[in-house]
Scaffold this motif. Sequence first.
Motif, PDB file in Angstrom:
ATOM      1  N   THR A  79       0.825  -1.220   0.000  1.00 39.95           N
ATOM      2  CA  THR A  79       0.000   0.000   0.000  1.00 39.95           C
ATOM      3  C   THR A  79       0.852   1.260   0.000  1.00 39.95           C
ATOM      4  O   THR A  79       0.474   2.273  -0.585  1.00 39.95           O
ATOM      5  N   ARG A  80       2.022   1.194   0.641  1.00 39.79           N
ATOM      6  CA  ARG A  80       2.871   2.382   0.727  1.00 39.79           C
ATOM      7  C   ARG A  80       3.863   2.496  -0.424  1.00 39.79           C
ATOM      8  O   ARG A  80       4.327   3.582  -0.740  1.00 39.79           O
ATOM      9  N   PHE A  81       4.199   1.349  -1.061  1.00 36.90           N
ATOM     10  CA  PHE A  81       5.225   1.371  -2.097  1.00 36.90           C
ATOM     11  C   PHE A  81       5.029   0.151  -2.984  1.00 36.90           C
ATOM     12  O   PHE A  81       5.601  -0.905  -2.767  1.00 36.90           O
ATOM     13  N   GLN A  82       4.198   0.302  -4.017  1.00 41.97           N
ATOM     14  CA  GLN A  82       3.899  -0.827  -4.897  1.00 41.97           C
ATOM     15  C   GLN A  82       5.150  -1.265  -5.662  1.00 41.97           C
ATOM     16  O   GLN A  82       5.902  -0.431  -6.168  1.00 41.97           O
ATOM     17  N   GLY A  83       5.346  -2.585  -5.720  1.00 41.75           N
ATOM     18  CA  GLY A  83       6.502  -3.125  -6.429  1.00 41.75           C
ATOM     19  C   GLY A  83       7.816  -2.950  -5.698  1.00 41.75           C
ATOM     20  O   GLY A  83       8.890  -3.083  -6.303  1.00 41.75           O
ATOM     21  N   LYS A  84       7.760  -2.688  -4.412  1.00 43.90           N
ATOM     22  CA  LYS A  84       8.960  -2.371  -3.633  1.00 43.90           C
ATOM     23  C   LYS A  84      10.070  -3.413  -3.731  1.00 43.90           C
ATOM     24  O   LYS A  84      11.243  -3.042  -3.873  1.00 43.90           O
ATOM     25  N   PRO A  85       9.797  -4.717  -3.668  1.00 40.29           N
ATOM     26  CA  PRO A  85      10.897  -5.686  -3.716  1.00 40.29           C
ATOM     27  C   PRO A  85      11.762  -5.591  -4.979  1.00 40.29           C
ATOM     28  O   PRO A  85      12.934  -5.973  -4.964  1.00 40.29           O
ATOM     29  N   LEU A  86      11.184  -5.092  -6.069  1.00 35.49           N
ATOM     30  CA  LEU A  86      11.905  -5.049  -7.337  1.00 35.49           C
ATOM     31  C   LEU A  86      12.607  -3.715  -7.595  1.00 35.49           C
ATOM     32  O   LEU A  86      13.295  -3.566  -8.612  1.00 35.49           O
ATOM     33  N   VAL A  87      12.461  -2.754  -6.695  1.00 40.69           N
ATOM     34  CA  VAL A  87      13.078  -1.446  -6.911  1.00 40.69           C
ATOM     35  C   VAL A  87      14.602  -1.603  -6.962  1.00 40.69           C
ATOM     36  O   VAL A  87      15.190  -2.386  -6.225  1.00 40.69           O
ATOM     37  N   GLN A  88      15.224  -0.895  -7.876  1.00 39.45           N
ATOM     38  CA  GLN A  88      16.665  -0.967  -8.046  1.00 39.45           C
ATOM     39  C   GLN A  88      17.391  -0.109  -7.005  1.00 39.45           C
ATOM     40  O   GLN A  88      17.055   1.055  -6.807  1.00 39.45           O
ATOM     41  N   ILE A  89      18.377  -0.719  -6.357  1.00 38.55           N
ATOM     42  CA  ILE A  89      19.238   0.014  -5.427  1.00 38.55           C
ATOM     43  C   ILE A  89      20.669  -0.166  -5.910  1.00 38.55           C
ATOM     44  O   ILE A  89      21.235  -1.260  -5.826  1.00 38.55           O
ATOM     45  N   LEU A  90      21.201   0.884  -6.488  1.00 37.01           N
ATOM     46  CA  LEU A  90      22.537   0.865  -7.102  1.00 37.01           C
ATOM     47  C   LEU A  90      22.708  -0.342  -8.027  1.00 37.01           C
ATOM     48  O   LEU A  90      23.693  -1.082  -7.967  1.00 37.01           O
ATOM     49  N   GLY A  91      21.715  -0.535  -8.890  1.00 37.02           N
ATOM     50  CA  GLY A  91      21.838  -1.528  -9.950  1.00 37.02           C
ATOM     51  C   GLY A  91      21.381  -2.931  -9.617  1.00 37.02           C
ATOM     52  O   GLY A  91      21.444  -3.818 -10.479  1.00 37.02           O
ATOM     53  N   LYS A  92      20.908  -3.170  -8.393  1.00 38.51           N
ATOM     54  CA  LYS A  92      20.408  -4.496  -8.013  1.00 38.51           C
ATOM     55  C   LYS A  92      19.012  -4.372  -7.434  1.00 38.51           C
ATOM     56  O   LYS A  92      18.732  -3.412  -6.701  1.00 38.51           O
ATOM     57  N   PRO A  93      18.125  -5.346  -7.730  1.00 38.50           N
ATOM     58  CA  PRO A  93      16.814  -5.326  -7.086  1.00 38.50           C
ATOM     59  C   PRO A  93      16.981  -5.425  -5.563  1.00 38.50           C
ATOM     60  O   PRO A  93      17.855  -6.143  -5.074  1.00 38.50           O
ATOM     61  N   MET A  94      16.164  -4.714  -4.829  1.00 40.20           N
ATOM     62  CA  MET A  94      16.269  -4.707  -3.374  1.00 40.20           C
ATOM     63  C   MET A  94      16.168  -6.109  -2.793  1.00 40.20           C
ATOM     64  O   MET A  94      16.890  -6.464  -1.858  1.00 40.20           O
ATOM     65  N   ILE A  95      15.270  -6.926  -3.347  1.00 42.12           N
ATOM     66  CA  ILE A  95      15.071  -8.277  -2.831  1.00 42.12           C
ATOM     67  C   ILE A  95      16.350  -9.105  -2.986  1.00 42.12           C
ATOM     68  O   ILE A  95      16.661  -9.958  -2.139  1.00 42.12           O
ATOM     69  N   GLN A  96      17.124  -8.846  -4.026  1.00 42.58           N
ATOM     70  CA  GLN A  96      18.386  -9.563  -4.225  1.00 42.58           C
ATOM     71  C   GLN A  96      19.402  -9.172  -3.161  1.00 42.58           C
ATOM     72  O   GLN A  96      20.115 -10.033  -2.619  1.00 42.58           O
ATOM     73  N   ARG A  97      19.467  -7.888  -2.842  1.00 40.22           N
ATOM     74  CA  ARG A  97      20.409  -7.432  -1.816  1.00 40.22           C
ATOM     75  C   ARG A  97      20.073  -8.058  -0.452  1.00 40.22           C
ATOM     76  O   ARG A  97      20.959  -8.462   0.303  1.00 40.22           O
ATOM     77  N   THR A  98      18.787  -8.132  -0.139  1.00 42.86           N
ATOM     78  CA  THR A  98      18.374  -8.751   1.120  1.00 42.86           C
ATOM     79  C   THR A  98      18.744 -10.232   1.138  1.00 42.86           C
ATOM     80  O   THR A  98      19.265 -10.741   2.136  1.00 42.86           O
ATOM     81  N   TRP A  99      18.482 -10.931   0.049  1.00 43.76           N
ATOM     82  CA  TRP A  99      18.789 -12.357  -0.060  1.00 43.76           C
ATOM     83  C   TRP A  99      20.287 -12.612   0.089  1.00 43.76           C
ATOM     84  O   TRP A  99      20.705 -13.547   0.785  1.00 43.76           O
ATOM     85  N   GLU A 100      21.100 -11.793  -0.554  1.00 39.35           N
ATOM     86  CA  GLU A 100      22.558 -11.960  -0.482  1.00 39.35           C
ATOM     87  C   GLU A 100      23.054 -11.792   0.951  1.00 39.35           C
ATOM     88  O   GLU A 100      23.956 -12.516   1.402  1.00 39.35           O
ATOM     89  N   LYS A 101      22.491 -10.843   1.687  1.00 38.30           N
ATOM     90  CA  LYS A 101      22.866 -10.656   3.091  1.00 38.30           C
ATOM     91  C   LYS A 101      22.435 -11.855   3.932  1.00 38.30           C
ATOM     92  O   LYS A 101      23.180 -12.335   4.792  1.00 38.30           O
ATOM     93  N   ALA A 102      21.218 -12.329   3.699  1.00 44.86           N
ATOM     94  CA  ALA A 102      20.701 -13.458   4.482  1.00 44.86           C
ATOM     95  C   ALA A 102      21.543 -14.708   4.274  1.00 44.86           C
ATOM     96  O   ALA A 102      21.745 -15.501   5.210  1.00 44.86           O
ATOM     97  N   LYS A 103      22.044 -14.903   3.074  1.00 43.23           N
ATOM     98  CA  LYS A 103      22.842 -16.090   2.769  1.00 43.23           C
ATOM     99  C   LYS A 103      24.151 -16.123   3.561  1.00 43.23           C
ATOM    100  O   LYS A 103      24.783 -17.175   3.682  1.00 43.23           O
ATOM    101  N   LEU A 104      24.571 -14.992   4.090  1.00 43.25           N
ATOM    102  CA  LEU A 104      25.812 -14.918   4.852  1.00 43.25           C
ATOM    103  C   LEU A 104      25.629 -15.304   6.318  1.00 43.25           C
ATOM    104  O   LEU A 104      26.611 -15.470   7.044  1.00 43.25           O
ATOM    105  N   ALA A 105      24.389 -15.432   6.765  1.00 41.44           N
ATOM    106  CA  ALA A 105      24.127 -15.802   8.162  1.00 41.44           C
ATOM    107  C   ALA A 105      24.512 -17.267   8.388  1.00 41.44           C
ATOM    108  O   ALA A 105      24.089 -18.150   7.636  1.00 41.44           O
TER     109      ALA A 105
END
Length: 313
Positions: A79-105
């Motif tokens: 409701t606040r930000f449609q399509g948020k997981p796919l937004v680009q953050i410095l050339g990568k989708p946000m969801i990818q950046r989160t996944w990459e961090k989680a994989k390091l746990a």
Amino acid sequence: MKKDAVFGAVPEPTLTTCIEGMLISDSSPSSSSSKSWVIHCLAAGAAVAVGLGALAYHRQLIRFRSRVIGIIPARYASTRFQGKPLVQILGKPMIQRTWEKAKLATTLDHVVVATDDDNIAECCRGFGADVVMTSESCRNGTERCNEALQKIGKKYDVVVNIQGDEPLIDPEIIDGIVKALQAAPDAVFSTAVTSLKPEDAFDPNRVKCVVDNRGYAIYFSRGLVPFNKSGKVNPRFPYLLHLGIQSFDAKFLKIYPELPPTPLQLEEDLEQLKVLENGYKMKVIKVDHESHGVDVPEDVEKIEHYMRERNMP
């Protein structure tokens, strides 16, 4: 002939020799030596029992909530930000950046993305993530995690709900909340907080938390808590900001969707309040973390600026 250094000494009894000795002493006339032998045997037996008990307890601790999965719930129709997981953050989708961090746990045995959107699923599979498709009827991320867990079918003890809008989440925080839940058998939920910045005090998108002296959550709010009579921020008070990441005992996660919505949960629109209102305990750890969640489109520019300043890839 070489003399044995311990020749003539009474050998240390083993559990087997103790039993044999007690059987012999039971069939022979009683004497002070046989009584002392029995006492020695009982002491040795007690020591063995204590040792075995400690070993069993240690093994039980190792096994307790040992199998852990990280699930990143992601929906397109925010409701606040449609399509948020796919937004680009410095050339990568946000969801990818989160996944990459989680994989390091190090505590996570597996990481998956749970979504109801084909575009998000296609994007995630493209960078190598495992995806579980969930229904659009999930009312929040916790329910989406529960549905994904049931569809996976494999048994896990702990489920970590990793917010997809925290692309800079520290893997050590993930490990921290998992270990906190493993160490608190009376809790069904664990989460993390950090220090609240004064400028975020009255931002309803920054959820605040109050914790008791033993590290268990008392309350969460979109408003400033605690709130003093002056109505102003007290610069000397250690206000706490809730970080979105949270972990659940897998058995409780199955119960959660069946619990009816609660008044505080509905008023604040915070799903963790349903846990507290139903009388369950929630463990909280405090971490030193610069929170950079993406709640609204304006947050994207802020997080990119932060990353550029620190030369983050």
